[in-house]
Motif scaffolding. Structure first.
Motif, PDB file in Angstrom:
ATOM      1  N   THR A  84       0.838  -1.192   0.000  1.00 38.23           N
ATOM      2  CA  THR A  84       0.000   0.000   0.000  1.00 38.23           C
ATOM      3  C   THR A  84       0.877   1.248   0.000  1.00 38.23           C
ATOM      4  O   THR A  84       1.965   1.240   0.594  1.00 38.23           O
ATOM      5  N   THR A 121       2.881   2.632  -4.650  1.00 41.90           N
ATOM      6  CA  THR A 121       2.392   1.260  -4.836  1.00 41.90           C
ATOM      7  C   THR A 121       3.091   0.597  -6.007  1.00 41.90           C
ATOM      8  O   THR A 121       3.505  -0.571  -5.933  1.00 41.90           O
ATOM      9  N   SER A 125       5.845  -2.500  -5.622  1.00 39.20           N
ATOM     10  CA  SER A 125       5.430  -3.765  -6.255  1.00 39.20           C
ATOM     11  C   SER A 125       6.438  -4.230  -7.296  1.00 39.20           C
ATOM     12  O   SER A 125       6.763  -5.419  -7.373  1.00 39.20           O
ATOM     13  N   ILE A 139      -2.085  -5.800  -3.859  1.00 39.21           N
ATOM     14  CA  ILE A 139      -2.051  -4.360  -3.606  1.00 39.21           C
ATOM     15  C   ILE A 139      -3.407  -3.871  -3.094  1.00 39.21           C
ATOM     16  O   ILE A 139      -4.444  -4.458  -3.395  1.00 39.21           O
ATOM     17  N   ALA A 144      -4.252   2.297  -4.781  1.00 37.30           N
ATOM     18  CA  ALA A 144      -4.613   1.171  -5.647  1.00 37.30           C
ATOM     19  C   ALA A 144      -6.110   1.148  -5.926  1.00 37.30           C
ATOM     20  O   ALA A 144      -6.547   0.916  -7.054  1.00 37.30           O
ATOM     21  N   THR A 167       1.838  -2.107 -12.033  1.00 36.27           N
ATOM     22  CA  THR A 167       2.523  -2.755 -10.910  1.00 36.27           C
ATOM     23  C   THR A 167       2.880  -4.201 -11.199  1.00 36.27           C
ATOM     24  O   THR A 167       3.760  -4.760 -10.548  1.00 36.27           O
ATOM     25  N   ALA A 169       1.018  -6.490 -10.314  1.00 39.61           N
ATOM     26  CA  ALA A 169       0.541  -7.202  -9.121  1.00 39.61           C
ATOM     27  C   ALA A 169      -0.409  -8.324  -9.524  1.00 39.61           C
ATOM     28  O   ALA A 169      -1.023  -8.303 -10.598  1.00 39.61           O
TER      29      ALA A 169
END
Length: 643
Positions: A84, A121, A125, A139, A144, A167, A169
């Motif tokens: 975060t 973020t 990441s 995330i 996000a 990211t 993610a």
């Protein structure tokens, strides 16, 4: 109460070892300093994971510039990394509305800047994905959450794809994360692979096209692709309406946005938390203090601001065009029980530096506690982004009695000398014409209780503007209601023998606001004898109506063209009207109004009984002076302070 370091979540390998752990299930990375308090997202997430029986550690404000030792010091987690940016979007945290770098950071010891990166973020990441490509990254948080689809990024001045794309993610949790996190952990504990977590509500992920997970309960709604948004601003604007409406529905659709040969999948949100569920989150074993590692590094301003305040609820049904609260927390109110609130206050009273004064007893709004629809079945089908604009919904219960009773119970606690209301009051609900007689009576009782017993000399309210046309763009009530509220405020103060003030908040350069609107604002606030202090220039932030209008030039609901001041000069020209009483701005304001042929507004602002107002400073004019608009050098305001 005296705490040991082990009462906080571990932040170092030494603290992990002291707990006797051989490994860690989840490692969290946050852009904020670690404050173990329910007002800070990373602490809530960490304590929620801990409550599910998992081992969790947190790495606050990792150094991303060196050899990345902070990202390596705890090794690999068994389940996933959580990332975060912190309690704010990192770009809002770093930059002013004029894109100047801020010199401080309220979420860092000593208020020092420079301890988190831009786009935190994404930065965190990417580092984790490079170091540990086989470990899933989840995330969450406001940065996000509000960047989960194609969005306008003010700081780079361009449309950006979903943050999942930048990211890389594996999964995104949007909104307040307790419920989706609990479900994710439950499935992982049963042996479900992380890559199979495709049907958890309130999550988002990216995958190849044509492989949509099945769920018979959900309807699917396709958004315009990212590529179409880049080509067509109206298509981008249309997307926003769908995202906002589905984010605030009890029975929402699953959203799908194509991007190249992939799709962003956004599962519908969970229903609002029940009172018991919210209590459970606030009742977790927080120390309510910053980690001891910061003891010698200075106070953390964000903590100092809230350490003696109590949050009564989550969510906001105001739906203001420029605000991200409802986009992140939702429009439905989740309220704590009185027992949970009073329990927290008793804990605050034990703090060694507590002197008996609560700084706030509120939430996203001061007066929405315990409010919901009278007939919840209507709410479950509702798609309105706001329950109180353009009018107060006839199904909304605006009874203020639960709040008044809670205030009185707090006042009765022997440890409390005064409980102030620091959150902004939605005064429009106090004049709800659709309310029952019982509700209207509760409004009067609440107003008197608020003004006589809970104002610290100054009461914050946010009319935001005086122009009805601009207020409509903002989803705010007519300024006439502010006049009515101020009249009642003054009457109650006089009856109680008090000399308190209203501190109004205003915004300049909001979409729809023109220079003449700002001039009229200056005149109206002058007539009310206000010299404004609490003001701000509109800052476009992801996932708000106003930001969509700012970038696209169209209102996302009506698709009508919307003017917005964008250039630095135009924004400054609007802002100076908020400070019409400052002598350094007088000539510039006069020049701007003359260009608009608004001599009457000049007279209203700068003359009294036919004589020029000099603000204590004599103005000298030459007989054959050139018009102000030609004297560009003298028209520039002196930079005496930053705005």
């Amino acid at each position: 109460m005296r705490y040991r370091v082990s009462d906080w979540l571990p932040t170092t390998a030494k603290e992990v070892k002291e707990r006797g752990w051989e490994d860690i299930d989840v490692i969290l990375f946050s852009g904020d300093a670690y404050i173990d308090h329910p007002s800070f997202g990373a602490a809530v997430v960490g304590r929620t994971i801990e409550a599910q029986g998992f081992k969790v550690a947190i790495v606050p404000q990792p150094n991303w510039r060196d050899d990345l030792r902070d990202f390596k010091k705890l090794g690999k987690p068994n389940l996933f990394f959580g990332v975060t940016s912190g309690s704010m979007d990192s770009m809002v945290n770093h930059y002013t509305a004029n894109k100047r770098i801020r010199s401080d950071d309220a979420y860092t010891p000593g208020g020092k800047a420079g301890f988190r990166p831009d786009y935190a973020t994404t930065t965190y990441s990417k580092i984790l994905k490079e170091l540990y490509p086989d470990v899933p990254v989840l995330i969450g948080g406001i940065e996000a959450s509000l960047r989960r689809v194609t969005h306008y990024d003010y700081w780079s001045d361009k449309l950006m794809p979903s943050i999942l794309e930048t990211t890389k993610a594996d999964l995104l949790v949007y909104g307040m994360g307790e419920k989706p996190l609990a479900e994710i952990l439950h499935l992982l504990s049963k042996g479900v692979p992380f890559e199979s977590l495709k049907t958890v509500p309130q999550t988002s992920f990216i995958q190849e096209k044509g492989n949509l997970p099945k769920n018979k309960k959900w309807n699917d709604l396709y958004l315009n692709s990212h590529e179409d948004c880049l080509k067509d601003k109206i298509k981008y604007a249309k997307n926003f309406r769908h995202v906002e409406e589905e984010s605030n529905r009890w029975q929402a659709a699953r959203l799908i946005q194509p991007i190249r040969d992939e799709e962003i999948i956004i599962n519908p949100p969970y229903p609002p938390l029940s009172s018991d569920e919210l209590d459970a989150s606030f009742d977790l074993p927080y120390t309510r203090l910053p980690h001891p590692k910061y003891n010698k590094k200075g106070n953390i301003p964000a903590f100092e601001m809230i350490k003696f305040s109590v949050n009564l609820h989550r969510g906001c049904f105001g739906g203001c065009s420029f605000c991200t609260i409802s986009a992140h927390q939702g429009k439905f109110i989740a309220s704590r029980s009185e027992e949970s609130v009073l329990k927290e206050i008793r804990e605050i009273a034990k703090m060694p530096d507590f002197k008996g004064y609560l700084s706030d007893l509120g939430g996203p709004s001061a007066n929405m506690y315990k409010m919901q629809g009278k007939e919840l079945r209507i709410c479950e089908r509702c798609t309105r982004p706001s329950c109180i604009f353009p009018n107060i919904c006839g199904n909304l219960n605006t009874d203020h009695k639960p709040m008044t009773e809670l205030y009185k119970k707090v006042n009765a606690l022997p440890s409390i000398k005064k409980a102030f209301i620091g959150s902004g009051v939605r005064y429009d609900m106090l004049y709800n014409k659709m309310a029952s007689n019982e509700e209207k009576e509760s409004h009067k009782v609440y107003m008197k209780e608020l003004i006589t017993d809970h104002v610290s000399g100054r009461l914050k309210v946010a009319p935001e503007h005086t122009s009805d046309a601009v207020l409509k763009q903002m989803r705010k009530p007519s300024f006439k209601l502010f006049h009515e509220f101020k009249k009642d405020f003054d009457i109650i103060n006089k009856e109680a023998g008090l000399k308190q003030q209203i501190i109004p908040y205003f915004i300049s350069s909001h979409p729809g606001s023109k220079m003449e609107d700002m001039a009229q604002l200056a005149v109206e606030t002058k007539q009310l004898d206000f010299k404004l202090e609490q003001v701000q220039d509109f800052t476009p932030t992801p996932m708000t109506v106003a930001t969509v209008a700012f970038y696209s030039g169209y209102h996302p609901y009506t698709l009508e063209k919307t003017y917005t001041a964008k250039s630095k000069e135009d924004k400054q020209n609007q802002r100076i009207f908020l400070f019409w009483y400052k002598p350094e701005f007088k000539r510039r304001i006069q020049s701007l109004l003359n260009q608009l042929n608004q001599q009457e507004l000049v007279n209203q602002l700068f003359t009294k009984n036919g004589k020029d107002i000099h603000f204590g400073k004599k103005l000298e004019f030459k007989k054959k002076q050139k018009p102000d608009s030609q004297n560009t050098k003298s028209n520039k305001p002196r930079r005496k302070r930053k705005f």
